[in-house]
Write a protein that holds these residues in place. Structure first.
Motif, short mmCIF file in Angstrom:
data_model
loop_
_atom_site.label_atom_id
_atom_site.label_comp_id
_atom_site.label_asym_id
_atom_site.label_seq_id
_atom_site.Cartn_x
_atom_site.Cartn_y
_atom_site.Cartn_z
N ILE A 42 92.18 -39.39 22.06
CA ILE A 42 92.84 -38.15 22.46
C ILE A 42 94.32 -38.48 22.61
O ILE A 42 94.69 -39.33 23.42
N VAL A 43 95.15 -37.82 21.83
CA VAL A 43 96.58 -38.16 21.78
C VAL A 43 97.31 -37.39 22.88
O VAL A 43 97.27 -36.16 22.93
N VAL A 44 97.97 -38.14 23.77
CA VAL A 44 98.68 -37.55 24.90
C VAL A 44 100.10 -38.09 24.92
O VAL A 44 100.34 -39.29 24.71
N GLU A 45 101.04 -37.20 25.16
CA GLU A 45 102.44 -37.61 25.29
C GLU A 45 103.06 -36.84 26.45
O GLU A 45 102.95 -35.61 26.52
N LYS A 46 103.69 -37.57 27.36
CA LYS A 46 104.32 -36.97 28.54
C LYS A 46 103.34 -36.05 29.29
O LYS A 46 103.66 -34.93 29.67
N ASN A 47 102.14 -36.58 29.44
CA ASN A 47 101.09 -35.91 30.20
C ASN A 47 100.65 -34.59 29.59
O ASN A 47 100.15 -33.71 30.29
N ARG A 48 100.79 -34.43 28.29
CA ARG A 48 100.32 -33.23 27.61
C ARG A 48 99.55 -33.64 26.35
O ARG A 48 100.01 -34.50 25.59
N VAL A 49 98.41 -33.00 26.15
CA VAL A 49 97.62 -33.25 24.96
C VAL A 49 98.35 -32.72 23.72
O VAL A 49 98.83 -31.59 23.71
N LEU A 50 98.39 -33.56 22.68
CA LEU A 50 98.96 -33.14 21.41
C LEU A 50 97.88 -32.90 20.35
O LEU A 50 98.10 -32.16 19.40
N GLY A 51 96.73 -33.58 20.51
CA GLY A 51 95.67 -33.45 19.52
C GLY A 51 94.72 -34.62 19.62
O GLY A 51 94.62 -35.28 20.67
N ILE A 52 94.04 -34.91 18.53
CA ILE A 52 93.08 -36.02 18.48
C ILE A 52 93.34 -36.86 17.24
O ILE A 52 94.09 -36.46 16.33
N LYS A 53 92.69 -38.01 17.20
CA LYS A 53 92.65 -38.82 15.99
C LYS A 53 91.21 -39.03 15.58
O LYS A 53 90.35 -39.33 16.42
N VAL A 54 90.95 -38.84 14.29
CA VAL A 54 89.69 -39.23 13.68
C VAL A 54 90.03 -40.38 12.76
O VAL A 54 90.71 -40.19 11.76
N LYS A 55 89.60 -41.57 13.17
CA LYS A 55 90.12 -42.82 12.59
C LYS A 55 91.63 -42.81 12.81
O LYS A 55 92.10 -42.76 13.92
N GLU A 56 92.42 -42.82 11.76
CA GLU A 56 93.88 -42.84 11.94
C GLU A 56 94.53 -41.50 11.64
O GLU A 56 95.75 -41.38 11.70
N HIS A 57 93.71 -40.49 11.34
CA HIS A 57 94.28 -39.20 10.98
C HIS A 57 94.49 -38.36 12.23
O HIS A 57 93.56 -38.10 13.00
N PHE A 58 95.69 -37.89 12.44
CA PHE A 58 96.04 -37.08 13.60
C PHE A 58 95.82 -35.60 13.30
O PHE A 58 96.23 -35.09 12.25
N ILE A 59 95.17 -34.91 14.21
CA ILE A 59 94.89 -33.48 14.07
C ILE A 59 95.46 -32.77 15.29
O ILE A 59 94.97 -32.96 16.41
N GLU B 26 81.83 -33.88 15.73
CA GLU B 26 80.60 -34.53 16.16
C GLU B 26 80.44 -35.88 15.47
O GLU B 26 80.58 -35.97 14.24
N ARG B 27 80.15 -36.94 16.23
CA ARG B 27 79.98 -38.28 15.65
C ARG B 27 78.66 -38.43 14.89
O ARG B 27 78.55 -39.23 13.97
N HIS B 28 77.64 -37.67 15.29
CA HIS B 28 76.33 -37.76 14.65
C HIS B 28 76.34 -36.93 13.36
O HIS B 28 77.21 -36.09 13.16
N TYR B 29 75.36 -37.16 12.51
CA TYR B 29 75.30 -36.38 11.26
C TYR B 29 74.57 -35.05 11.43
O TYR B 29 74.48 -34.25 10.49
N VAL B 30 74.03 -34.80 12.64
CA VAL B 30 73.38 -33.53 12.95
C VAL B 30 74.06 -32.95 14.18
O VAL B 30 74.15 -33.61 15.21
N PRO B 31 74.55 -31.71 14.12
CA PRO B 31 75.15 -31.10 15.32
C PRO B 31 74.07 -30.60 16.27
O PRO B 31 72.93 -30.35 15.86
N GLY B 32 74.45 -30.44 17.54
CA GLY B 32 73.52 -29.84 18.49
C GLY B 32 73.19 -30.69 19.69
O GLY B 32 72.52 -30.22 20.61
N GLY B 33 73.62 -31.97 19.70
CA GLY B 33 73.34 -32.81 20.86
C GLY B 33 71.85 -32.94 21.12
O GLY B 33 71.05 -33.11 20.19
N PHE B 34 71.46 -32.83 22.40
CA PHE B 34 70.06 -33.01 22.76
C PHE B 34 69.20 -31.80 22.41
O PHE B 34 68.00 -31.80 22.71
N THR B 35 69.76 -30.78 21.76
CA THR B 35 68.92 -29.66 21.33
C THR B 35 68.29 -29.93 19.97
O THR B 35 67.42 -29.16 19.55
N HIS B 36 68.70 -30.99 19.27
CA HIS B 36 68.15 -31.18 17.93
C HIS B 36 66.81 -31.91 17.99
O HIS B 36 66.38 -32.39 19.04
#
Length: 531
Positions: free
Chosen positions: A265-282, A46-56
């Motif tokens: 969202i990291v994609v290679e050969k049309n398949r998701v591999l993971g994500i990046k948060v800043k430069e860190h790959f997960i 979550e990019r915000h400091y509080v989870p829950g979206g529009f429920t918060h």
């Protein structure tokens, strides 16, 4: 709310994850809970400091609190399917307060129209207001029911495997699209020539964010059907929805990271591999995005990947933006006799022009939606007997504020503050007209604009309902959990419909696409609370 949510950093990486979900709105929380109940390792970013979206909700130091998105919900009686899903998410630890026999009141040119809970009560009430339109009212209620029955199949088709959708999807979608391709005004104008009746039946159109001449009747029918048995409010306010669900997710071993914006969202050969948060790959097996299709495809994927998915949103505009006045009162709702019901107020019966032909100065006088969260919540009254809260909302245009979008939050120039102040004064005038007993008891006021929505949600046009609920929206067959990128799926109100109920439905549909026949484990667990 549990306190151990952290900003993601490499030393907090608890993977490997089966599924990573971007955004922590109720669609994400629904999906995550269902996946985690089946033993999947899930993480939410979550990019915000509080989870829950529009429920918060947000609080101020003076003790006032206001919800930001959930002003009321329907289908929350014990027998309703949506209530069963909500109880499953919150581990049966959230109570819901009925808003009473009358849950919405519509004012048009000063005339008052009450919306009672229950279809037959609604039928009787409307016929009392419009005795010469008895047959039209019967036709209307019948059409709402028939449209929503077709809608159930339409939305369930979104969970079909691509090959099955290719084979049968058109046959399922076509009956619904015959009605979804027509505007609300077109359909109602076929039923009655009475403009006041049409205006009253469209009095709740702010719940889906488009005026009658622009909205799809399918969206209108779903929202009206959702509230037909009345309105409900969670004990403790809307934040309890996310709080209780997050507690469930913690019991199930899911990870929730806040202040952790996904950059790619990291994609290679049309398949998701993971994500990046800043430069860190997960890495992960699949990624599910709940940040809206515009944000997902325009900001987290490359242009070739976007083209691969065939997403073309040029025919559908973003939903409407809004201005909101938050009011804190120095007496309790009981002493001030504040109602539980919401108020919808229009200058005249020309609702479409009231919502479209507006300026920043005239918006509040043409349309106002007023909610009384402290009066709806029995927990607030116990803990804050000498305070009350009100929210007053009107439609807005992002263009009014575009010149200030690059200026820092809370540090924008005087011209921007003057627009907000002008709105505050005009909305207070409307409040004193509709709820005169609050005059002299306003202790605190605060205004949010479309730029506030953009700042906290990252919706680029300050919209609150994702893609506009126009007829064109229902013809976009790619608005479904599946995408053409392997391992990438979508969830949220863009995939189904506006609001908490729509987002929850999207989470369930996405869970079906991932778990397939194993979804029976989730349904079996609906009545099995966690210890």
């Amino acid at each position: 709310m549990p306190k151990n949510y952290s900003k993601f950093s490499p030393n907090l990486d608890k993977g490997p994850y089966d599924h990573i979900i971007i955004g922590s709105g109720i669609g994400s929380l629904t999906l995550a809970t269902m996946l985690a109940r089946c033993g999947r390792k899930v993480a939410i970013f979550e990019r915000h400091y509080v989870p829950g979206g529009f429920t918060h909700a947000f609080k101020r130091k003076n003790g006032f609190q206001w919800d930001v998105g959930v002003h009321y919900m329907g289908n929350m009686t014990k027998k309703d399917g949506l209530r069963k899903i909500m109880d499953f998410l919150t581990n049966h630890r959230l109570e819901w307060e009925p808003m009473g026999d009358i849950y919405d009141v519509v004012y048009i040119e000063g005339d008052k129209y009450e919306f009672p809970a229950g279809k037959e009560n609604f039928r009787t009430q409307m016929k009392g207001y419009f005795p010469d339109d008895s047959e039209a009212i019967d036709q209307y209620l019948d059409l709402i029911d028939r449209t929503n029955r077709k809608g159930s199949a339409f939305f369930m088709e979104k969970s079909f495997e691509p090959w099955l959708s290719w084979l049968l999807g058109g046959l399922i979608r076509k009956p619904y699209q015959k009605i979804s391709n027509r505007t609300t005004f077109e359909v109602l104008n076929d039923i009655t020539s009475n403009p006041r009746l049409i205006a009253v039946l469209c009095g709740q159109c702010g719940n889906y964010g488009l005026p009658p001449r622009e909205s799809s009747f399918a969206a209108h029918a779903m929202v009206i059907g959702h509230f037909m048995e009345g309105g409900f409010y969670p004990h403790g306010g809307s934040p309890k929805i996310a709080e209780r669900t997050l507690e469930t997710l913690e019991k199930l071993g899911a990870d929730i990271f806040v202040s952790s914006e996904v950059s790619e969202i990291v994609v290679e050969k049309n398949r998701v591999l993971g994500i990046k948060v800043k430069e860190h790959f997960i890495p992960c097996k699949s990624v599910i995005s709940n940040i809206g299709v515009n944000n997902t495809f325009n900001y987290l994927l490359s242009e070739p990947q976007r083209k691969k998915c065939g997403f073309d949103l040029q025919s559908v505009e973003p939903s409407s933006a809004h201005l909101c006045l938050y009011v804190g009162l120095n007496k309790g709702d009981h002493e001030l006799q504040l109602p539980k019901h919401n108020i919808w107020c229009y200058a005249n019966e020309h609702i479409s022009s009231n919502l479209t032909d507006i300026t920043a100065e005239s918006a509040a006088s043409k349309f106002s939606y007023i909610s009384f969260p402290s009066a709806k919540d029995p927990e607030w009254r116990k803990e804050n007997p000498d305070k009350a809260t009100i929210q007053a909302i009107t439609a807005a245009r992002y263009d009014w504020f575009k010149d200030y979008e690059e200026q820092p939050w809370l540090k924008r120039e005087e011209a921007y503050l003057q627009i907000k102040k002008s709105f505050e004064n005009s909305m207070l005038d409307r409040l004193y007209e509709l709820v005169p007993q609050i005059k002299g008891h306003v202790q605190y006021t605060e205004v949010s604009s479309p730029l506030s929505t953009r700042h906290f949600t990252n919706y680029k046009n300050g919209e609150i309902y994702g893609l506009a609920h126009s007829p064109e929206r229902f013809n976009l067959s790619f608005l479904r959990p599946y995408t053409k990128i392997k391992g990438l799926k979508l969830v949220g109100q863009d995939i189904t419909l506006v609001g908490v109920g729509g987002a929850m439905l999207s989470g369930m549909l996405c869970a079906i696409t991932i778990l397939k026949f194993r979804i029976w484990k989730v349904f079996k667990a609906f009545n099995e609370p966690l210890p």
